[in-house]
Write an enzyme that holds these catalytic residues in place. Structure first.
Site, PDB file in Angstrom:
ATOM      1  N   THR A 120      37.021  52.387  31.781  1.00 28.40           N
ATOM      2  CA  THR A 120      38.352  51.775  31.724  1.00 28.40           C
ATOM      3  C   THR A 120      39.076  52.107  30.421  1.00 28.40           C
ATOM      4  OG1 THR A 120      39.443  49.613  31.541  1.00 28.40           O
ATOM      5  CG2 THR A 120      37.163  49.687  30.859  1.00 28.40           C
ATOM      6  N   ASP A 121      40.402  52.058  30.475  1.00 32.17           N
ATOM      7  CA  ASP A 121      41.191  52.248  29.243  1.00 32.17           C
ATOM      8  C   ASP A 121      41.047  51.067  28.286  1.00 32.17           C
ATOM      9  OD1 ASP A 121      42.667  50.367  30.693  1.00 32.17           O
ATOM     10  OD2 ASP A 121      44.560  51.460  30.601  1.00 32.17           O
ATOM     11  N   GLU A 122      40.498  49.952  28.782  1.00 28.37           N
ATOM     12  CA  GLU A 122      40.385  48.759  27.917  1.00 28.37           C
ATOM     13  C   GLU A 122      39.409  48.967  26.764  1.00 28.37           C
ATOM     14  OE1 GLU A 122      39.920  44.992  29.700  1.00 28.37           O
ATOM     15  OE2 GLU A 122      41.254  45.454  31.361  1.00 28.37           O
ATOM     16  N   TYR A 147      34.251  41.672  28.757  1.00 27.54           N
ATOM     17  CA  TYR A 147      34.260  42.750  29.758  1.00 27.54           C
ATOM     18  C   TYR A 147      34.437  44.110  29.093  1.00 27.54           C
ATOM     19  CZ  TYR A 147      36.349  46.128  32.950  1.00 27.54           C
ATOM     20  OH  TYR A 147      36.649  47.287  33.619  1.00 27.54           O
ATOM     21  N   LYS A 151      31.903  47.431  28.721  1.00 24.57           N
ATOM     22  CA  LYS A 151      32.242  48.764  29.252  1.00 24.57           C
ATOM     23  C   LYS A 151      32.206  49.798  28.123  1.00 24.57           C
ATOM     24  CE  LYS A 151      33.301  49.914  32.816  1.00 24.57           C
ATOM     25  NZ  LYS A 151      32.484  50.379  33.977  1.00 24.57           N
TER      26      LYS A 151
HETATM   27  P1  NAD Z   1      35.004  45.400  41.668  1.00 26.24           P
HETATM   28  O1  NAD Z   1      34.650  44.179  40.901  1.00 26.24           O
HETATM   29  O2  NAD Z   1      36.011  45.314  42.749  1.00 26.24           O
HETATM   30  O3  NAD Z   1      33.685  46.026  42.328  1.00 26.24           O
HETATM   31  C1  NAD Z   1      32.478  46.132  41.625  1.00 26.24           C
HETATM   32  C2  NAD Z   1      31.365  46.395  42.637  1.00 26.24           C
HETATM   33  O4  NAD Z   1      30.127  46.534  41.876  1.00 26.24           O
HETATM   34  C3  NAD Z   1      31.152  45.262  43.621  1.00 26.24           C
HETATM   35  O5  NAD Z   1      30.969  45.780  44.924  1.00 26.24           O
HETATM   36  C4  NAD Z   1      29.876  44.579  43.132  1.00 26.24           C
HETATM   37  O6  NAD Z   1      29.117  43.977  44.176  1.00 26.24           O
HETATM   38  C5  NAD Z   1      29.131  45.751  42.521  1.00 26.24           C
HETATM   39  N1  NAD Z   1      28.152  45.325  41.506  1.00 26.24           N
HETATM   40  C6  NAD Z   1      28.338  44.426  40.503  1.00 26.24           C
HETATM   41  N2  NAD Z   1      27.198  44.292  39.792  1.00 26.24           N
HETATM   42  C7  NAD Z   1      26.287  45.131  40.355  1.00 26.24           C
HETATM   43  C8  NAD Z   1      24.942  45.448  40.061  1.00 26.24           C
HETATM   44  N3  NAD Z   1      24.294  44.863  39.058  1.00 26.24           N
HETATM   45  N4  NAD Z   1      24.309  46.357  40.831  1.00 26.24           N
HETATM   46  C9  NAD Z   1      24.950  46.948  41.875  1.00 26.24           C
HETATM   47  N5  NAD Z   1      26.221  46.677  42.204  1.00 26.24           N
HETATM   48  C10 NAD Z   1      26.884  45.782  41.450  1.00 26.24           C
HETATM   49  O7  NAD Z   1      35.422  46.478  40.578  1.00 26.24           O
HETATM   50  P2  NAD Z   1      36.484  47.661  40.668  1.00 26.24           P
HETATM   51  O8  NAD Z   1      37.801  47.158  40.292  1.00 26.24           O
HETATM   52  O9  NAD Z   1      36.295  48.390  41.943  1.00 26.24           O
HETATM   53  O10 NAD Z   1      35.975  48.577  39.450  1.00 26.24           O
HETATM   54  C11 NAD Z   1      35.005  49.586  39.663  1.00 26.24           C
HETATM   55  C12 NAD Z   1      34.747  50.297  38.349  1.00 26.24           C
HETATM   56  O11 NAD Z   1      35.961  50.853  37.863  1.00 26.24           O
HETATM   57  C13 NAD Z   1      34.233  49.395  37.240  1.00 26.24           C
HETATM   58  O12 NAD Z   1      33.295  50.115  36.485  1.00 26.24           O
HETATM   59  C14 NAD Z   1      35.461  49.094  36.408  1.00 26.24           C
HETATM   60  O13 NAD Z   1      35.100  48.839  35.061  1.00 26.24           O
HETATM   61  C15 NAD Z   1      36.207  50.397  36.541  1.00 26.24           C
HETATM   62  N6  NAD Z   1      37.665  50.337  36.391  1.00 26.24           N
HETATM   63  C16 NAD Z   1      38.397  49.449  37.126  1.00 26.24           C
HETATM   64  C17 NAD Z   1      39.789  49.451  37.038  1.00 26.24           C
HETATM   65  C18 NAD Z   1      40.649  48.511  37.849  1.00 26.24           C
HETATM   66  O14 NAD Z   1      41.857  48.461  37.627  1.00 26.24           O
HETATM   67  N7  NAD Z   1      40.114  47.770  38.808  1.00 26.24           N
HETATM   68  C19 NAD Z   1      40.410  50.360  36.160  1.00 26.24           C
HETATM   69  C20 NAD Z   1      39.621  51.243  35.401  1.00 26.24           C
HETATM   70  C21 NAD Z   1      38.253  51.221  35.549  1.00 26.24           C
HETATM   71  O1  DAU Z   2      43.027  48.549  32.435  1.00 23.59           O
HETATM   72  C1  DAU Z   2      41.990  48.663  33.368  1.00 23.59           C
HETATM   73  C2  DAU Z   2      41.472  47.283  33.723  1.00 23.59           C
HETATM   74  O2  DAU Z   2      42.456  46.680  34.566  1.00 23.59           O
HETATM   75  C3  DAU Z   2      40.118  47.320  34.425  1.00 23.59           C
HETATM   76  O3  DAU Z   2      39.149  47.817  33.524  1.00 23.59           O
HETATM   77  C4  DAU Z   2      39.706  45.923  34.906  1.00 23.59           C
HETATM   78  O4  DAU Z   2      38.492  46.008  35.661  1.00 23.59           O
HETATM   79  C5  DAU Z   2      40.813  45.389  35.791  1.00 23.59           C
HETATM   80  O5  DAU Z   2      40.502  44.052  36.197  1.00 23.59           O
HETATM   81  C6  DAU Z   2      42.141  45.400  35.037  1.00 23.59           C
HETATM   82  O6  DAU Z   2      42.098  44.464  33.926  1.00 23.59           O
HETATM   83  P1  DAU Z   2      43.324  43.485  33.606  1.00 23.59           P
HETATM   84  O7  DAU Z   2      42.804  42.330  32.848  1.00 23.59           O
HETATM   85  O8  DAU Z   2      44.474  44.250  33.056  1.00 23.59           O
HETATM   86  O9  DAU Z   2      43.708  43.088  35.141  1.00 23.59           O
HETATM   87  P2  DAU Z   2      44.168  41.681  35.804  1.00 23.59           P
HETATM   88  O10 DAU Z   2      44.555  42.011  37.214  1.00 23.59           O
HETATM   89  O11 DAU Z   2      43.179  40.610  35.596  1.00 23.59           O
HETATM   90  O12 DAU Z   2      45.477  41.312  34.986  1.00 23.59           O
HETATM   91  C7  DAU Z   2      46.558  42.232  34.873  1.00 23.59           C
HETATM   92  C8  DAU Z   2      47.596  41.602  33.950  1.00 23.59           C
HETATM   93  O13 DAU Z   2      48.176  40.471  34.606  1.00 23.59           O
HETATM   94  C9  DAU Z   2      47.034  41.057  32.661  1.00 23.59           C
HETATM   95  O14 DAU Z   2      48.002  41.227  31.641  1.00 23.59           O
HETATM   96  C10 DAU Z   2      46.811  39.576  32.935  1.00 23.59           C
HETATM   97  C11 DAU Z   2      47.957  39.256  33.880  1.00 23.59           C
HETATM   98  N1  DAU Z   2      47.731  38.219  34.906  1.00 23.59           N
HETATM   99  C12 DAU Z   2      46.600  38.285  35.658  1.00 23.59           C
HETATM  100  C13 DAU Z   2      46.376  37.376  36.666  1.00 23.59           C
HETATM  101  C14 DAU Z   2      45.136  37.409  37.515  1.00 23.59           C
HETATM  102  C15 DAU Z   2      48.714  37.266  35.138  1.00 23.59           C
HETATM  103  O15 DAU Z   2      49.758  37.223  34.454  1.00 23.59           O
HETATM  104  N2  DAU Z   2      48.508  36.374  36.149  1.00 23.59           N
HETATM  105  C16 DAU Z   2      47.389  36.371  36.927  1.00 23.59           C
HETATM  106  O16 DAU Z   2      47.263  35.519  37.825  1.00 23.59           O
END
Ligand code: NAD
Ligand code: DAU
Length: 333
Positions: A120-122, A147, A151
């Site tokens: 992630t970019d975080e 989190y 990562k």
């Molecule tokens: P998600 O939470 O929707 O899915 C995560 C999956 O991993 C789930 O199916 C969960 O059951 C599985 N999991 C969790 N712990 C596990 C374990 N110990 N063993 C096996 N499986 C396990 O997450 P996502 O949003 O699909 O993110 C996937 C990946 O992409 C993560 O590594 C996250 O850090 C990264 N990422 C997410 C975003 C985003 O915006 N969602 C952006 C950049 C990177």
């Molecule tokens: O940048 C990549 C990341 O983006 C991933 O690594 C994470 O897995 C993914 O969850 C996401 O993280 P954020 O914390 O940015 O996503 P989230 O959807 O939780 O929140 C997005 C923005 O919206 C953040 O500034 C918090 C805000 N927010 C979130 C929720 C759930 C609100 O204002 N209201 C809400 O109800």
């Protein structure tokens, strides 16, 4: 090619599985997933006969090792992924994101199997709203939350295993994804399903925080680009120039769903809330030739609203539980 997809029942991993099946008939897929609260088993039901699904933990070497031995490539999507949950209880984040990645690394090292690690970019922390800078592959790590720090730690483990043991790995760090099959705890699906459930959307703090939105299909296309053409040992940032502030995201959802643009509530802010993320994906574009295709955010948002409207059965069973957790910690301002 035999590909082991960890976390393949979650949001991005499941989209990766579905698109790979549709576009890459030469790929044989196995999913390893612990099926935590974040997974939705029904997502993969339609393709159950086309893939192998193993229920298990990436931190359990006895499950991981035979699966890795049988693969040509591991793509690691498995993670605890939600910042708010990591603030409430970081333990599973340390276990899965750090110990789990370590376990995968030892296994790919043992069996000499290629790994692509999804991150992630975080890991780079945040930027000021008026800072012209964007994250690049050389930006220093500076994570804010449990989190993002786990990562960041997982990325550093991968880099160390590349350098110390010659593990064949690539990494990618992507910005905020949106699209179908995202858990309703996350910003965009939470607010769409709030409107569909008669609940007012909730905006943290002042709503000026900026996220760099990318459609999940563009992320997964970029992941395949790095797998196909990336240099081993290297990191690639994935982003589609999609900076939008949270207020604009929420008011756009309200407008697209035919509601008044001010029909939302401000709620207490997330502790340590990162202000802004922004990705400079020049390296991926110029060295590997990737370009995003779903760059009209408002149109992608409209499609996502249509998807959640048409798939109420997919999210309704978990909606009330998610909102109950949020209600216990967040007050309307
Ligand atoms: P998600 O939470 O929707 O899915 C995560 C999956 O991993 C789930 O199916 C969960 O059951 C599985 N999991 C969790 N712990 C596990 C374990 N110990 N063993 C096996 N499986 C396990 O997450 P996502 O949003 O699909 O993110 C996937 C990946 O992409 C993560 O590594 C996250 O850090 C990264 N990422 C997410 C975003 C985003 O915006 N969602 C952006 C950049 C990177
Ligand atoms: O940048 C990549 C990341 O983006 C991933 O690594 C994470 O897995 C993914 O969850 C996401 O993280 P954020 O914390 O940015 O996503 P989230 O959807 O939780 O929140 C997005 C923005 O919206 C953040 O500034 C918090 C805000 N927010 C979130 C929720 C759930 C609100 O204002 N209201 C809400 O109800």
């Amino acid at each position: 090619m035999r590909v082991l997809v960890t976390g393949g029942a979650g949001f991005i991993g499941a989209n990766f599985v579905l698109r790979t099946l549709a576009e890459r008939p030469d790929v044989d897929l196995t999913v390893l997933d612990k099926f935590t609260y974040a997974a939705n088993a029904s997502t993969l039901d339609p393709v159950a006969s086309d893939i192998r699904v193993v229920r298990g933990d990436i931190a359990d070497a006895s499950i991981v090792d035979p699966l890795v031995a049988d693969a040509d490539l591991v793509v690691n999507f498995a993670a605890e992924s939600h910042n708010d949950r990591s603030l409430a209880d970081p333990s599973s984040f340390v276990q899965t994101n750090l110990v789990g990645t370590y376990t995968l690394l030892e296994s790919v090292r043992r069996h000499d199997v290629r790994l692509h690690h999804i991150s992630t970019d975080e890991v780079y922390g945040d930027l000021d709203l008026d800072d012209p800078a964007r994250f690049t592959e050389t930006t220093a790590y500076n994570p804010s939350s449990p989190y993002s720090s786990t990562k960041a730690g997982s990325d550093l483990l991968v880099r160390a295993w590349v350098r110390s043991f010659g593990v064949a790995a690539t990494l990618s760090n992507c910005s905020n994804n949106y699209g179908p099959y995202q858990h309703v705890e996350k910003l965009i699906p939470r607010q769409i399903t709030n409107v569909l459930s008669g609940i007012r959307p909730k905006v943290y703090g002042d709503g000026a925080n900026v996220r760099d939105w990318i459609h999940v299909h563009d992320h997964n296309d970029a992941v395949w680009t790095v797998i196909d053409r990336g240099q081993l040992g290297e990191t690639y940032l994935i982003g589609a120039d999609g900076e939008v502030d949270n207020l604009t995201v929420v008011t756009s959802i309200l407008e697209l769903m035919g509601r008044e643009a001010d029909a939302f509530d401000f709620v207490t802010d997330r502790p340590g809330h990162d202000r802004r993320y922004a990705i400079d994906a020049t390296r991926l574009r110029t060295e590997l030739g990737w370009t995003p295709r779903f760059t009209d955010f408002r149109s992608g948002l409209a499609d996502t609203i249509d998807w959640y409207t048409a798939h109420r059965d997919w999210w309704a069973p978990v909606k009330a539980g998610v909102e109950a957790v949020y209600a216990a910690t967040q007050q309307t301002l």
